[in-house]
Design an enzyme around this catalytic site. Sequence first.
Site, mmCIF file in Angstrom:
data_model
loop_
_atom_site.group_PDB
_atom_site.id
_atom_site.type_symbol
_atom_site.label_atom_id
_atom_site.label_comp_id
_atom_site.label_asym_id
_atom_site.label_seq_id
_atom_site.Cartn_x
_atom_site.Cartn_y
_atom_site.Cartn_z
ATOM 1 N N SER A 121 0.853 -1.190 0.000
ATOM 2 C CA SER A 121 0.000 0.000 0.000
ATOM 3 C C SER A 121 0.889 1.240 0.000
ATOM 4 C CB SER A 121 -0.841 -0.019 1.274
ATOM 5 O OG SER A 121 -1.334 1.273 1.549
ATOM 6 N N SER A 122 0.340 2.344 -0.509
ATOM 7 C CA SER A 122 1.126 3.584 -0.535
ATOM 8 C C SER A 122 1.356 4.142 0.872
ATOM 9 C CB SER A 122 0.442 4.631 -1.417
ATOM 10 O OG SER A 122 -0.862 4.897 -0.934
ATOM 11 N N CYS A 123 0.648 3.617 1.878
ATOM 12 C CA CYS A 123 0.857 4.136 3.241
ATOM 13 C C CYS A 123 2.129 3.601 3.892
ATOM 14 C CB CYS A 123 -0.353 3.882 4.127
ATOM 15 S SG CYS A 123 -0.571 2.162 4.537
ATOM 16 N N LYS A 151 2.709 -4.194 6.325
ATOM 17 C CA LYS A 151 2.966 -4.276 4.890
ATOM 18 C C LYS A 151 4.461 -4.156 4.575
ATOM 19 C CE LYS A 151 -1.024 -5.088 3.087
ATOM 20 N NZ LYS A 151 -1.237 -6.364 2.371
ATOM 21 N N HIS A 190 -13.092 3.228 2.960
ATOM 22 C CA HIS A 190 -12.243 4.317 2.478
ATOM 23 C C HIS A 190 -13.125 5.475 2.013
ATOM 24 C CE1 HIS A 190 -9.385 0.918 2.202
ATOM 25 N NE2 HIS A 190 -8.550 1.832 2.631
ATOM 26 N N TYR A 250 -0.855 -0.870 10.150
ATOM 27 C CA TYR A 250 -1.039 -1.530 8.852
ATOM 28 C C TYR A 250 0.236 -1.368 8.014
ATOM 29 C CZ TYR A 250 -3.184 -2.279 4.219
ATOM 30 O OH TYR A 250 -3.487 -2.717 2.958
HETATM 31 O O1 GFB Z 1 -9.706 6.798 2.294
HETATM 32 P P1 GFB Z 1 -9.277 7.110 3.669
HETATM 33 O O2 GFB Z 1 -10.053 6.503 4.768
HETATM 34 O O3 GFB Z 1 -7.784 6.673 3.848
HETATM 35 O O4 GFB Z 1 -9.333 8.710 3.886
HETATM 36 P P2 GFB Z 1 -6.304 7.251 3.867
HETATM 37 C C1 GFB Z 1 -8.777 9.600 2.973
HETATM 38 C C2 GFB Z 1 -9.119 11.028 3.350
HETATM 39 O O5 GFB Z 1 -10.514 11.247 3.131
HETATM 40 C C3 GFB Z 1 -8.843 11.420 4.804
HETATM 41 C C4 GFB Z 1 -11.099 11.883 4.261
HETATM 42 O O6 GFB Z 1 -8.340 12.740 4.836
HETATM 43 C C5 GFB Z 1 -10.255 11.369 5.421
HETATM 44 O O7 GFB Z 1 -10.386 12.206 6.562
HETATM 45 N N1 GFB Z 1 -12.521 11.547 4.329
HETATM 46 C C6 GFB Z 1 -13.534 12.431 4.158
HETATM 47 C C7 GFB Z 1 -13.078 10.362 4.605
HETATM 48 N N2 GFB Z 1 -14.712 11.853 4.341
HETATM 49 C C8 GFB Z 1 -14.460 10.547 4.625
HETATM 50 C C9 GFB Z 1 -15.300 9.428 4.898
HETATM 51 O O8 GFB Z 1 -16.514 9.523 4.953
HETATM 52 N N3 GFB Z 1 -14.678 8.224 5.103
HETATM 53 C C10 GFB Z 1 -13.321 8.102 5.056
HETATM 54 N N4 GFB Z 1 -12.791 6.878 5.247
HETATM 55 N N5 GFB Z 1 -12.508 9.152 4.828
HETATM 56 C C11 GFB Z 1 -5.891 4.740 4.257
HETATM 57 C C12 GFB Z 1 -5.140 3.932 5.273
HETATM 58 O O9 GFB Z 1 -5.575 6.035 4.543
HETATM 59 O O10 GFB Z 1 -5.484 4.491 2.940
HETATM 60 C C13 GFB Z 1 -4.977 2.536 4.896
HETATM 61 O O11 GFB Z 1 -5.743 4.113 6.533
HETATM 62 C C14 GFB Z 1 -4.629 2.343 3.451
HETATM 63 O O12 GFB Z 1 -3.996 1.989 5.702
HETATM 64 C C15 GFB Z 1 -5.473 3.176 2.538
HETATM 65 O O13 GFB Z 1 -3.286 2.652 3.231
HETATM 66 C C16 GFB Z 1 -5.043 3.082 1.094
HETATM 67 O O14 GFB Z 1 -5.825 7.481 2.485
HETATM 68 O O15 GFB Z 1 -6.137 8.389 4.800
#
Ligand code: GFB
Length: 316
Positions: free
Chosen positions: A111-113, A144, A183, A140
């Site tokens: 993953s890119s994280c 990875k 996500h 996570y």
């Molecule tokens: O997609 P996301 O949960 O993952 O959140 P990450 C991306 C951005 O979208 C963050 C915002 O800045 C969130 O605060 N966001 C806005 C939301 N509204 C929402 C919502 O309703 N739901 C969610 N989930 N986010 C993940 C990692 O990070 O990326 C994993 O936690 C993994 O480990 C994945 O690497 C690819 O991009 O922040």
Amino acid sequence: MVALSSSSKIYVAGHRGLVGSAVVRAFLLKGYQSLLVRTHDELDLTNQAAVHGFFNKERPEAVIMAAARVGGIHANNSRPALFIRDNLLIQDNVIDAAYRCGVTKFVFLGSSCIYPKLAPQPIKEDYLLTGPLEPTNEWYAIAKIAGLKMCQAYRREYGFNAISLMPTNLYGPGDNFDLQHSHVLPALIRRIHEAKIRGDARIKVWGTGTPRREFLHVDDLADAILYLFQNYDAEQMLNVGWGEDVTIRELAELVMSVIDYRGDLEFDTTKPDGTPRKLLDVTRLKGLGWKPRISLETGIQQTYAWFKEHGALARL
Ligand code: GFB
């Protein structure tokens, strides 16, 4: 290059997930006839004895490792033990059993994280382990990183032919549309769709809306996996991305335009932003002759159509 034919037995671990189901679609379409799959009920990948028993009995020639404990920012942040434990166990069991049973090609997905929170952008593969991780998903990420290092170590010491690919944020049919644990993209599709139906004047978006994210359609990832499965056999891990990113605000506006919802956006700054930006440098992958095809707008349209047909709780 290891010679694998269309009749080679290929185990797709995690075939019901977003990535695994796309891999199954892509490989079947390409003529691979002997895909081996197991549901979670049939095989618990955190159980070492069960995994080794499965490999000893089935003896797959190749493995696409799409099984993992995944989730969005809230899921990662609130369940650190679950995310580090399950991912370490799953990948450790599958990589080791695959090596011991003579698997000739193994594809590991990260993953890119895995990259440092404040890595220079776009992020080159060489930036791994050059700085502190983003705290919301470090558990996570550590798992990875361990997985890709295990693949490299097994290659160096045992000649195990494992390649590692690091996809950017993914989306597409079969995604998890749970409002708490998914996500951002599936969460926004569902929230905006439901707001439109209810006639709400505004929808909530987590964080400030300023973080930038890169999104890749899962069918593009599956195509990259297929291409590299056939054409790449080296230790160096590879980024897999779209090449451009958008702010979360821009993403929400795009989803609103696809769904034709005219309400306002309200930013819930009690929720975390996560890493400010994680745009992958895909120069290496391009140099190998692969590039993605599905634009974000087309991908969202197609994912929204899938969501309307299957509903929020559906998984493939
Ligand atoms: O997609 P996301 O949960 O993952 O959140 P990450 C991306 C951005 O979208 C963050 C915002 O800045 C969130 O605060 N966001 C806005 C939301 N509204 C929402 C919502 O309703 N739901 C969610 N989930 N986010 C993940 C990692 O990070 O990326 C994993 O936690 C993994 O480990 C994945 O690497 C690819 O991009 O922040």
